[in-house]
Design an enzyme around this catalytic site. Sequence first.
Site, PDB file in Angstrom:
ATOM      1  N   HIS A  62       2.812  -1.227 -11.317  1.00 57.88           N
ATOM      2  CA  HIS A  62       3.352  -0.745 -10.229  1.00 57.88           C
ATOM      3  C   HIS A  62       4.036  -1.700  -9.212  1.00 57.88           C
ATOM      4  O   HIS A  62       3.507  -2.917  -9.188  1.00 57.88           O
ATOM      5  CB  HIS A  62       2.311   0.002  -9.349  1.00 57.88           C
ATOM      6  N   TYR A 132      -7.089  -5.430  -2.146  1.00 60.56           N
ATOM      7  CA  TYR A 132      -5.734  -5.514  -2.011  1.00 60.56           C
ATOM      8  C   TYR A 132      -5.520  -5.957  -0.399  1.00 60.56           C
ATOM      9  O   TYR A 132      -6.184  -4.899   0.052  1.00 60.56           O
ATOM     10  CB  TYR A 132      -4.930  -4.620  -2.453  1.00 60.56           C
TER      11      TYR A 132
END
Length: 179
Positions: A62, A132
């Site tokens: 992604h 993240y």
Amino acid sequence: MKLSETPIPGAYLVEYEPFTDDRGWFARTYDRDKLTRLGLDPAVVQCSTSFNTRAGTLRGMHWQEQPHGEVKHVRCTRGAIFDVMLDMRPDSPAYCRWYGVELTPDNGRAFYIPVDVAHGFQTLVDGSEVSYLISQEYAPDAARGVRFDDPAFGIEWPEPPDGERHMSERDRTYPDFEP
């Protein structure tokens, strides 16, 4: 923290340099000034966590298309993953090339992934968690992806422990990539 450039231009392997004593250890996992000195984007707008119940879970590949391109700083906080970045920048000398390493809490590694570089990972053990730091807000209309096993890239994923990859239908069915 130590940053080493990978074969993907502008992408770095981040290695933590722990200070250890009888209590355990302490390590810097993010340093805005160090990133800035290297000419990298230090912005953190969102923080996210992915928890993955089973080994063999694959998420990716992604990225977000401009003008919503995002930098990601990715680390494994529990378990173990094989983490992969894939250069999707047509003007890059590494266009369509990938780079992957194992990330675990014990090996003290993370990835700094620049804008327009796709990201994905496969869990190597049950109960893996990924953290993240992200430079842009998520923009669903800018979300892009390519298939994990697209022959255009030849990513060499580890064999899942039970022989089965656990994936979303979307990630499994992206069409073949056409440069």
